[in-house]
Design a protein around this motif. Structure first.
Motif, PDB file in Angstrom:
ATOM      1  N   HIS A 177      42.564  37.816  50.961  1.00 38.19           N
ATOM      2  CA  HIS A 177      42.167  37.796  52.363  1.00 38.19           C
ATOM      3  C   HIS A 177      41.811  36.354  52.728  1.00 38.19           C
ATOM      4  O   HIS A 177      40.759  35.846  52.327  1.00 38.19           O
ATOM      5  CB  HIS A 177      40.974  38.730  52.611  1.00 38.19           C
ATOM      6  CG  HIS A 177      41.262  40.166  52.336  1.00 38.19           C
ATOM      7  ND1 HIS A 177      41.984  40.964  53.190  1.00 38.19           N
ATOM      8  CD2 HIS A 177      40.934  40.957  51.270  1.00 38.19           C
ATOM      9  CE1 HIS A 177      42.081  42.181  52.687  1.00 38.19           C
ATOM     10  NE2 HIS A 177      41.453  42.199  51.512  1.00 38.19           N
ATOM     11  N   ASP A 228      51.977  38.429  50.156  1.00 38.28           N
ATOM     12  CA  ASP A 228      50.752  39.114  50.573  1.00 38.28           C
ATOM     13  C   ASP A 228      49.932  38.323  51.589  1.00 38.28           C
ATOM     14  O   ASP A 228      48.907  38.814  52.064  1.00 38.28           O
ATOM     15  CB  ASP A 228      49.873  39.416  49.350  1.00 38.28           C
ATOM     16  CG  ASP A 228      50.550  40.368  48.374  1.00 38.28           C
ATOM     17  OD1 ASP A 228      51.308  41.225  48.848  1.00 38.28           O
ATOM     18  OD2 ASP A 228      50.323  40.234  47.162  1.00 38.28           O
ATOM     19  N   SER A 280      38.880  35.299  49.096  1.00 33.31           N
ATOM     20  CA  SER A 280      37.970  36.417  48.904  1.00 33.31           C
ATOM     21  C   SER A 280      36.649  36.106  49.597  1.00 33.31           C
ATOM     22  O   SER A 280      36.371  34.962  49.938  1.00 33.31           O
ATOM     23  CB  SER A 280      37.729  36.689  47.409  1.00 33.31           C
ATOM     24  OG  SER A 280      36.836  35.747  46.857  1.00 33.31           O
ATOM     25  N   SER A 304      44.046  44.601  44.023  1.00 32.96           N
ATOM     26  CA  SER A 304      43.271  43.752  44.943  1.00 32.96           C
ATOM     27  C   SER A 304      44.215  42.837  45.717  1.00 32.96           C
ATOM     28  O   SER A 304      45.259  42.420  45.221  1.00 32.96           O
ATOM     29  CB  SER A 304      42.239  42.925  44.168  1.00 32.96           C
ATOM     30  OG  SER A 304      42.864  42.089  43.215  1.00 32.96           O
ATOM     31  N   GLN A 305      43.840  42.528  46.943  1.00 33.21           N
ATOM     32  CA  GLN A 305      44.683  41.733  47.832  1.00 33.21           C
ATOM     33  C   GLN A 305      43.943  40.475  48.287  1.00 33.21           C
ATOM     34  O   GLN A 305      42.719  40.472  48.435  1.00 33.21           O
ATOM     35  CB  GLN A 305      45.070  42.552  49.066  1.00 33.21           C
ATOM     36  CG  GLN A 305      45.953  43.751  48.777  1.00 33.21           C
ATOM     37  CD  GLN A 305      47.351  43.342  48.346  1.00 33.21           C
ATOM     38  OE1 GLN A 305      48.009  42.535  48.994  1.00 33.21           O
ATOM     39  NE2 GLN A 305      47.804  43.909  47.234  1.00 33.21           N
ATOM     40  N   ALA A 313      34.841  37.984  43.040  1.00 36.12           N
ATOM     41  CA  ALA A 313      35.388  39.170  43.701  1.00 36.12           C
ATOM     42  C   ALA A 313      36.516  39.735  42.843  1.00 36.12           C
ATOM     43  O   ALA A 313      37.014  39.079  41.910  1.00 36.12           O
ATOM     44  CB  ALA A 313      35.900  38.805  45.091  1.00 36.12           C
ATOM     45  N   LEU A 314      36.936  40.941  43.177  1.00 34.90           N
ATOM     46  CA  LEU A 314      38.000  41.580  42.388  1.00 34.90           C
ATOM     47  C   LEU A 314      39.275  40.762  42.407  1.00 34.90           C
ATOM     48  O   LEU A 314      39.969  40.634  41.382  1.00 34.90           O
ATOM     49  CB  LEU A 314      38.268  42.991  42.928  1.00 34.90           C
ATOM     50  CG  LEU A 314      37.124  43.999  42.766  1.00 34.90           C
ATOM     51  CD1 LEU A 314      37.520  45.348  43.377  1.00 34.90           C
ATOM     52  CD2 LEU A 314      36.770  44.168  41.292  1.00 34.90           C
ATOM     53  N   PHE A 315      39.619  40.182  43.558  1.00 35.76           N
ATOM     54  CA  PHE A 315      40.846  39.400  43.629  1.00 35.76           C
ATOM     55  C   PHE A 315      40.771  38.162  42.737  1.00 35.76           C
ATOM     56  O   PHE A 315      41.788  37.704  42.195  1.00 35.76           O
ATOM     57  CB  PHE A 315      41.130  38.988  45.067  1.00 35.76           C
ATOM     58  CG  PHE A 315      42.364  38.135  45.205  1.00 35.76           C
ATOM     59  CD1 PHE A 315      43.622  38.701  45.140  1.00 35.76           C
ATOM     60  CD2 PHE A 315      42.267  36.759  45.377  1.00 35.76           C
ATOM     61  CE1 PHE A 315      44.769  37.930  45.240  1.00 35.76           C
ATOM     62  CE2 PHE A 315      43.402  35.972  45.479  1.00 35.76           C
ATOM     63  CZ  PHE A 315      44.660  36.567  45.418  1.00 35.76           C
ATOM     64  N   ASP A 316      39.556  37.601  42.570  1.00 33.51           N
ATOM     65  CA  ASP A 316      39.407  36.381  41.774  1.00 33.51           C
ATOM     66  C   ASP A 316      39.810  36.598  40.315  1.00 33.51           C
ATOM     67  O   ASP A 316      40.228  35.650  39.641  1.00 33.51           O
ATOM     68  CB  ASP A 316      37.952  35.888  41.833  1.00 33.51           C
ATOM     69  CG  ASP A 316      37.505  35.581  43.253  1.00 33.51           C
ATOM     70  OD1 ASP A 316      38.379  35.290  44.095  1.00 33.51           O
ATOM     71  OD2 ASP A 316      36.283  35.624  43.507  1.00 33.51           O
ATOM     72  N   SER A 353      41.020  41.598  57.142  1.00 32.52           N
ATOM     73  CA  SER A 353      42.210  41.257  56.363  1.00 32.52           C
ATOM     74  C   SER A 353      42.954  40.123  57.035  1.00 32.52           C
ATOM     75  O   SER A 353      42.839  39.882  58.217  1.00 32.52           O
ATOM     76  CB  SER A 353      43.128  42.474  56.251  1.00 32.52           C
ATOM     77  OG  SER A 353      43.502  42.911  57.540  1.00 32.52           O
ATOM     78  N   PHE A 373      42.265  41.712  39.650  1.00 33.07           N
ATOM     79  CA  PHE A 373      42.119  43.142  39.408  1.00 33.07           C
ATOM     80  C   PHE A 373      43.290  43.876  40.055  1.00 33.07           C
ATOM     81  O   PHE A 373      43.638  43.613  41.206  1.00 33.07           O
ATOM     82  CB  PHE A 373      40.801  43.642  40.006  1.00 33.07           C
ATOM     83  CG  PHE A 373      40.436  45.028  39.582  1.00 33.07           C
ATOM     84  CD1 PHE A 373      39.794  45.262  38.379  1.00 33.07           C
ATOM     85  CD2 PHE A 373      40.744  46.119  40.395  1.00 33.07           C
ATOM     86  CE1 PHE A 373      39.450  46.544  38.003  1.00 33.07           C
ATOM     87  CE2 PHE A 373      40.412  47.403  40.012  1.00 33.07           C
ATOM     88  CZ  PHE A 373      39.760  47.625  38.801  1.00 33.07           C
TER      89      PHE A 373
END
Length: 618
Positions: free
Chosen positions: A148, A394, A121, A145-146, A136-139, A34, A142
């Motif tokens: 990184h 974040d 991500s 999602s965080q 990725a989920l963040f893209d 992270s 979602f």
């Protein structure tokens, strides 16, 4: 060897560990830890190598067709309205208008960084992959999602900023730029607005940076760079008329840098040269994936006009600290150097037309289509309040260590200006500034590497022939760019068609005066078409070795041609059309066996017989 300084500089990056894009895409990508504040005390400089040169012939054809169509339309318009055209339509009066109005341009260049992972991500960056294959989920925003921050994405960004003479900020942070559009699933873009990672740079344009070889200001032009910031790219939208829009999220969060210049440009040609040089610099330091021809670099231009000698208070508009400017408009997503210049000219003329007719220029975002005569309105211009910038809660700040900055600065490859200075030095290579610039720009530097190989071979092979060493650099440049370049006119460059040592061998025979120039061109064409025999064997098998004629034989041959062509002799002697001597030289060569007539000797004999001044040495 003298070729080694540039080669050493160009290969500096390759000595450090790197991640191959193809290997990464096949491997299972594990998300990094992270996001943490990054202190660069020990690190591994990860970067990917650029892909193979692209074939941009279709795009060039599109440009040429658009230019031809534009010229045809302009000729038709001029013919139909020659008697009633307004003063603003004539080039002469257009120049007069520019004496009254001053153009001001600022540029924002967006470049895709050459990285293996996305900015926030662990998904792989990809070009040309199947839609939505690397997401990725963040893209896709979602819920839960965080982001990184991927540390290695910072390395090519820092290389780019250092090459642009920027001051690296020890601390930088990310902000949210809010807007709602289908290509941004989160409803905001993550960028660096308040604390970018680099500031206060500049780029210097020299005469060799212009296609004409002449700077509009007749000297170096320095353009300030306000800042360079990292940000994430958006999704790719594919339109399917009439109303279907498909989204490819592979591009979401691809790392970008945005380079923001100060509004210090007052000429469309200078703006185009600035973008061209930025692209060259970014490629040289391996910071970007591709240039404008492949969509890896895009430019937005901010254009305004004002009356010359107008006081700041008369207009009141301010842009990046420069006061007294006219109302600016922004032209988005220009995808070629030519588009940058043409769009600025069109928008400048549109604004002048509005102001001279008593109207008011509106602050808005406009678009440009290849081959158009004017820009078109897209939407009203957003301001800071519209984007509602706010620090991203974040993502922790990025801290860059001084040791990392020093290491990257010391290991930068030789930049274009330094390379051109070396290439034009008569004591080293002796190229013209235009040829040196061309070598740097062609084929992502592959043509330059090829040229250096040829020079290195020739200097070694001709060490026992010192009178030719001073001509090696220029001669090799002519053969690489002109003779070999002409054979590749409709093909993609490849050093496997004629290897550097094969071309150097041909040039060696020529410089030793063992073959004629015509024979050398024939040999090159045979190797290009796939003749696998060594150059020396081809010469032997074809009995191509130069068999020098005596001075008496040259004189008899030349005298006979002079007597048979009195009209051409009259043109040369009485009308001073000395260039027609070349016709006689050609006749002497065509009437003789291959490899017997040397053009230089033939011309010297002809000039003596015709009592002309001697040839000028090259």
């Amino acid at each position: 060897m003298l070729a080694s300084p540039i080669r050493t500089a160009r290969q500096a990056l390759s000595k450090r560990p790197y991640i191959c894009p193809s290997c990464l895409r096949k491997a299972k990508l594990q998300p990094l830890a992270s996001a943490q504040p990054f202190v660069a005390r020990s690190y591994r400089a990860l970067h990917t190598s650029a892909g193979p040169p692209s074939n941009d012939a279709p795009f060039r054809k599109l440009l040429k067709d658009a230019v031809k169509r534009k010229k045809k339309e302009e000729r038709a318009t001029a013919a139909s309205s020659s008697s009633s055209s307004s003063p603003q339509q004539t080039p002469k009066n257009q120049d007069l208008r520019l004496e009254k109005w001053e153009l001001t341009v600022g540029i924002e260049v967006h470049a895709e960084l050459n990285t293996a992972r996305k900015l926030f991500s662990g998904a792989a960056t990809s070009t040309g992959e199947a839609p939505n294959a690397h997401v990725a989920l963040f893209d896709i925003a979602f819920p839960g999602s965080q982001p990184h921050f991927q540390i290695e994405t910072l390395v090519p960004a820092l290389r780019a900023a250092l090459a642009l003479n920027c001051r690296i900020q020890q601390k930088s942070s990310f902000d949210r730029k809010h807007y709602f559009y289908q290509d941004q699933p989160a409803g905001y873009q993550i960028t660096q607005y308040y604390e970018p990672f680099a500031k206060d740079g500049h780029i210097t344009l020299y005469p060799h940076d212009f296609p004409s070889g002449v700077s509009p200001d007749r000297g170096p032009i320095i353009i300030g760079i306000k800042q360079v910031q990292m940000e994430q790219d958006t999704a790719k939208t594919v339109h399917q008329p009439p109303s279907t829009h498909l989204l490819d999220f592979n591009r979401v969060s691809h790392p970008l840098i945005e380079i923001i210049t100060l509004p210090q440009i007052h000429n469309p040609t200078v703006a185009a040269a600035c973008v061209r040089k930025m692209q060259t610099i970014l490629k040289t330091v391996n910071a970007v994936t591709a240039g404008m021809e492949m969509g890896g670099l895009r430019a937005d231009v901010n254009v305004s006009v004002r009356q010359r000698n107008t006081q700041a208070a008369d207009t009141g508009h301010t842009y990046h600290g420069v006061t007294g400017l006219g109302q600016r408009t922004e032209i988005k997503n220009l995808a070629s150097i030519k588009a940058v210049e043409d769009a600025i000219i069109a928008e400048r003329d549109r604004q002048i037309d509005i102001l001279e007719s008593g109207g008011v220029v509106e602050g808005e975002t406009r678009g440009w289509t290849l081959g158009s005569k004017t820009t078109k309105r897209l939407r009203g211009k957003e301001g800071e309040i519209d984007y509602r910038y706010m620090p991203d809660p974040d993502i922790t700040p990025v801290i860059v260590g001084k040791e990392m900055v020093a290491h990257l600065r010391n290991t930068l490859p030789m930049l274009s200006d330094d390379a051109i200075t070396m290439l034009v030095d008569v004591q080293i290579y002796g190229l013209t500034p235009k040829d040196a610039s061309t070598l740097l720009l062609l084929d992502d530097g592959d043509r330059l590497d090829y040229y250096l190989d040829v020079v290195q071979y020739l200097r070694s092979a001709l060490s026992d022939y010192p009178e030719t060493l001073a001509r090696v650099g220029k001669t090799a440049g002519n053969w690489v760019l002109m003779e070999l370049g002409a054979l590749f006119k409709n093909e993609e460059w490849s050093d496997s068609r004629v290897s550097s040592d094969q071309l150097a061998s041909i040039i060696e025979y020529l410089l030793r005066k063992q073959i004629t120039g015509r024979t050398a061109k024939l040999l090159l064409a045979m190797k290009f078409e796939g003749d696998a025999r060594p150059v020396g064997q081809i010469i032997t098998d074809g009995d191509m070795m130069l068999k020098p004629l005596s001075h008496h034989e040259y004189t008899d041959m030349a005298q006979k041609l002079i007597e048979e062509n009195p009209n051409i002799v009259k043109d040369i002697v009485e009308k001073h059309r000395h260039q027609k001597v070349k016709w006689f030289v050609g006749q002497m060569m065509s009437n003789s066996a291959e490899g017997t007539v040397e053009p230089g000797t033939a011309e010297m004999v002809l000039r003596n017989l015709l009592e002309l001044p001697p040839m000028q040495s090259k």
